[in-house]
Design an enzyme around this catalytic site. Structure first.
Site, PDB file in Angstrom:
ATOM      1  N   CYS A  49       6.393  -5.188  15.363  1.00 31.38           N
ATOM      2  CA  CYS A  49       5.926  -4.402  16.515  1.00 31.38           C
ATOM      3  C   CYS A  49       4.480  -4.799  16.824  1.00 31.38           C
ATOM      4  O   CYS A  49       3.677  -4.980  15.896  1.00 31.38           O
ATOM      5  CB  CYS A  49       5.984  -2.914  16.203  1.00 31.38           C
ATOM      6  SG  CYS A  49       7.625  -2.390  15.682  1.00 31.38           S
TER       7      CYS A  49
ATOM      8  N   CYS B 255       6.586  -6.821   6.967  1.00 31.43           N
ATOM      9  CA  CYS B 255       7.698  -6.268   7.737  1.00 31.43           C
ATOM     10  C   CYS B 255       8.200  -7.326   8.716  1.00 31.43           C
ATOM     11  O   CYS B 255       7.399  -7.966   9.393  1.00 31.43           O
ATOM     12  CB  CYS B 255       7.243  -5.031   8.498  1.00 31.43           C
ATOM     13  SG  CYS B 255       8.582  -4.297   9.474  1.00 31.43           S
TER      14      CYS B 255
ATOM     15  N   CYS C 205       3.190   8.713   1.212  1.00 31.91           N
ATOM     16  CA  CYS C 205       3.716   7.779   2.207  1.00 31.91           C
ATOM     17  C   CYS C 205       3.946   6.456   1.475  1.00 31.91           C
ATOM     18  O   CYS C 205       3.000   5.861   0.960  1.00 31.91           O
ATOM     19  CB  CYS C 205       2.693   7.622   3.328  1.00 31.91           C
ATOM     20  SG  CYS C 205       3.166   6.393   4.544  1.00 31.91           S
TER      21      CYS C 205
ATOM     22  N   GLU D 180       0.815  -1.205   0.000  1.00 37.96           N
ATOM     23  CA  GLU D 180       0.000   0.000   0.000  1.00 37.96           C
ATOM     24  C   GLU D 180       0.850   1.256   0.000  1.00 37.96           C
ATOM     25  O   GLU D 180       1.974   1.265   0.497  1.00 37.96           O
ATOM     26  CB  GLU D 180      -0.895   0.008   1.245  1.00 37.96           C
ATOM     27  CG  GLU D 180      -2.077  -0.915   1.086  1.00 37.96           C
ATOM     28  CD  GLU D 180      -2.723  -1.287   2.407  1.00 37.96           C
ATOM     29  OE1 GLU D 180      -3.949  -1.295   2.470  1.00 37.96           O
ATOM     30  OE2 GLU D 180      -1.999  -1.567   3.366  1.00 37.96           O
TER      31      GLU D 180
ATOM     32  N   CYS E 271      -1.327   5.711  10.309  1.00 44.91           N
ATOM     33  CA  CYS E 271      -0.106   5.022  10.742  1.00 44.91           C
ATOM     34  C   CYS E 271      -0.443   3.692  11.395  1.00 44.91           C
ATOM     35  O   CYS E 271      -1.296   3.624  12.270  1.00 44.91           O
ATOM     36  CB  CYS E 271       0.639   5.843  11.782  1.00 44.91           C
ATOM     37  SG  CYS E 271       0.988   7.487  11.255  1.00 44.91           S
TER      38      CYS E 271
ATOM     39  N   CYS F 258       1.282  -2.781  15.432  1.00 42.09           N
ATOM     40  CA  CYS F 258       1.260  -2.403  14.015  1.00 42.09           C
ATOM     41  C   CYS F 258       0.658  -3.500  13.139  1.00 42.09           C
ATOM     42  O   CYS F 258       1.058  -4.661  13.237  1.00 42.09           O
ATOM     43  CB  CYS F 258       2.687  -2.104  13.571  1.00 42.09           C
ATOM     44  SG  CYS F 258       2.857  -1.842  11.801  1.00 42.09           S
TER      45      CYS F 258
HETATM   46  N1  SAH Z   1       8.808   0.660   9.842  1.00 36.01           N
HETATM   47  C1  SAH Z   1       9.091   2.026  10.002  1.00 36.01           C
HETATM   48  C2  SAH Z   1       8.190   2.840   9.132  1.00 36.01           C
HETATM   49  C3  SAH Z   1       6.710   2.800   9.511  1.00 36.01           C
HETATM   50  S1  SAH Z   1       6.335   4.415   9.898  1.00 36.01           S
HETATM   51  C4  SAH Z   1       8.960   2.415  11.441  1.00 36.01           C
HETATM   52  O1  SAH Z   1       8.405   1.655  12.205  1.00 36.01           O
HETATM   53  O2  SAH Z   1       9.466   3.465  11.798  1.00 36.01           O
HETATM   54  C5  SAH Z   1       4.843   4.447  10.650  1.00 36.01           C
HETATM   55  C6  SAH Z   1       4.890   4.989  12.047  1.00 36.01           C
HETATM   56  O3  SAH Z   1       3.647   4.634  12.646  1.00 36.01           O
HETATM   57  C7  SAH Z   1       5.969   4.356  12.894  1.00 36.01           C
HETATM   58  O4  SAH Z   1       6.447   5.264  13.842  1.00 36.01           O
HETATM   59  C8  SAH Z   1       5.202   3.233  13.533  1.00 36.01           C
HETATM   60  O5  SAH Z   1       5.839   2.742  14.676  1.00 36.01           O
HETATM   61  C9  SAH Z   1       3.901   3.905  13.823  1.00 36.01           C
HETATM   62  N2  SAH Z   1       2.786   2.981  14.082  1.00 36.01           N
HETATM   63  C10 SAH Z   1       2.712   1.673  13.811  1.00 36.01           C
HETATM   64  N3  SAH Z   1       1.523   1.180  14.224  1.00 36.01           N
HETATM   65  C11 SAH Z   1       0.830   2.212  14.730  1.00 36.01           C
HETATM   66  C12 SAH Z   1      -0.469   2.351  15.275  1.00 36.01           C
HETATM   67  N4  SAH Z   1      -1.299   1.316  15.358  1.00 36.01           N
HETATM   68  N5  SAH Z   1      -0.871   3.569  15.689  1.00 36.01           N
HETATM   69  C13 SAH Z   1      -0.047   4.632  15.563  1.00 36.01           C
HETATM   70  N6  SAH Z   1       1.180   4.561  15.058  1.00 36.01           N
HETATM   71  C14 SAH Z   1       1.624   3.368  14.630  1.00 36.01           C
HETATM   72 FE1  SF4 Z   2       7.510  -2.789  10.873  1.00 37.25          FE
HETATM   73 FE2  SF4 Z   2       5.206  -1.749  11.702  1.00 37.25          FE
HETATM   74 FE3  SF4 Z   2       7.258  -1.970  13.398  1.00 37.25          FE
HETATM   75 FE4  SF4 Z   2       7.374  -0.171  11.408  1.00 37.25          FE
HETATM   76  S1  SF4 Z   2       5.925  -0.185  13.108  1.00 37.25           S
HETATM   77  S2  SF4 Z   2       8.981  -1.582  12.054  1.00 37.25           S
HETATM   78  S3  SF4 Z   2       6.247  -1.273   9.803  1.00 37.25           S
HETATM   79  S4  SF4 Z   2       6.165  -3.667  12.425  1.00 37.25           S
END
Ligand code: SAH
Ligand code: SF4
Length: 343
Positions: free
Chosen positions: A118, A114, A107, A92, A333, A121
């Protein structure tokens, strides 16, 4: 014979293609301009190119081989695209407009799925499939420009995937976006969960885009509960690596802090965050947790987020709360899962 794919190619690559098609080299410049500045989506739009060459192009070339599988438009005009790559995998990307600003921010994703996982996410939940190539990354921007006819001014690597675990391709994509798409490197942001070797490499090349670190916790204990990468790269070491990078490049970092009720949002934790960041030149961006199919988590109230923000601001950091874009279409996000929605 397989068709040539023209979009996201460099001028040199287009020259090689037109020469292989027995055409004069200058044709490559014409194609380049139709692709990168006029967002042509059809060879028939290329009116200064002779009809015979256009026919030849139709026979032997494609503008892109990536399909828009689904497009969803949010009430706030955010557009989420589900793209299908040639191997059937999907990823996406999201186009965001912010009120009162002419900027259009893309974006983009750097991987299918990934590997970092996390817990908050949606992308992390899908697991890892593969890296995107540099062209597959650039094509996300080209496709959004072609689809809307609008010029994108900013790019954030905040879609699916961990850009620093696909750094060769991400750096190559950034070069193409800079040179050919024409978006300045300082208008790009790469967000990472904190991959120390990647940060070191960015330091070595004096990387001039903004680096955003997904911090999301005030200390090692809490971070390892929500971000498994903390077991490999401890937050204190990540911050040291980020300081080194910032001191070399002179570019202020961004700290992203996804705030989750009862997990990382207490006011004493806000103070701990300040301790952790001491000496780092950065802006702080608080991201209210977005629902990402994890019933355990909730976002704190707006009032509470403001209190948390107020504490962070005391030490003169510029602190912003990220505007939620596209949550109604799961484009905010953490909500990108690569799944189709029935609409
Ligand atoms: N993988 C990279 C890029 C993703 S950026 C990273 O993690 O930095 C998207 C941002 O949204 C990151 O800071 C991620 O940690 C955050 N994010 C992920 N899941 C989220 C959620 N459910 N609510 C808000 N932010 C979230
Ligand atoms: Fe991967 Fe989501 Fe963690 Fe970013 S926030 S590193 S996309 S698992």
């Amino acid at each position: 014979m397989e068709k040539y794919v023209l979009s996201s190619k460099t001028l040199k690559e287009l020259e090689d293609i037109v020469i292989a098609m027995d055409e004069p080299k200058f044709r490559a410049k014409q194609l380049y301009s139709w692709l990168y500045t006029k967002y042509a989506s059809d060879f028939d739009q290329m009116t200064d190119i002779s009809k015979t060459f256009r026919e030849k192009l139709k026979q032997n070339a494609l503008i892109t081989d990536i399909k828009i599988k689904q497009r969803q438009i949010s009430a706030d005009k955010t557009i989420k695209y589900l793209l299908e790559y040639t191997d059937g995998n999907v990823a996406e990307c999201v186009l965001m407009r912010f009120d009162n600003r002419p900027n259009l921010t893309a974006c983009v994703s750097s991987q299918i799925g990934c590997p970092v996982g996390c817990v908050f996410c949606a992308t992390g939940k899908t697991g890892f499939v593969r890296n995107l190539t540099s062209k597959e990354i650039v094509e996300q921007i080209m496709i959004m420009q072609r689809d809307t006819g609008l010029r994108i001014s900013n790019v954030v690597f905040m879609g699916q995937g961990e850009p620093l675990l696909n750094l060769d391709n991400v750096l190559e994509a950034i070069n193409i976006i800079n040179d050919s798409v024409g978006i300045g490197i300082r208008r790009m942001t790469v967000s990472t969960s904190g991959i120390i070797p990647g940060l070191k490499r960015l330091k070595d090349i004096n990387f001039q885009a903004t680096v955003a670190l997904s911090l999301h916790a005030p200390n090692h204990e809490i971070r390892q509960q929500i971000m498994p990468i903390e077991k490999k790269y401890r937050v204190e070491d990540v911050i040291e690596a980020l300081k080194d990078l910032v001191n070399t490049t002179g570019r202020r970092a961004t700290i992203e802090y996804t705030i989750i009720k009862g997990v990382n949002d207490s006011l004493s934790q806000a103070k701990e965050v300040l301790q952790l960041l001491k000496g780092l030149h950065c802006n702080i961006n608080i991201i209210p947790y977005n629902n990402a199919c994890n019933a355990e988590f909730e976002k704190p109230s707006e009032e509470h987020i403001n209190k948390f923000k107020f504490i962070l601001e005391r030490s003169s950091y510029k602190v912003t709360v990220r505007l939620e874009r596209g949550a109604d279409i799961d484009a905010a996000c953490g909500q990108l899962s690569g799944k189709m929605k029935n609409v």
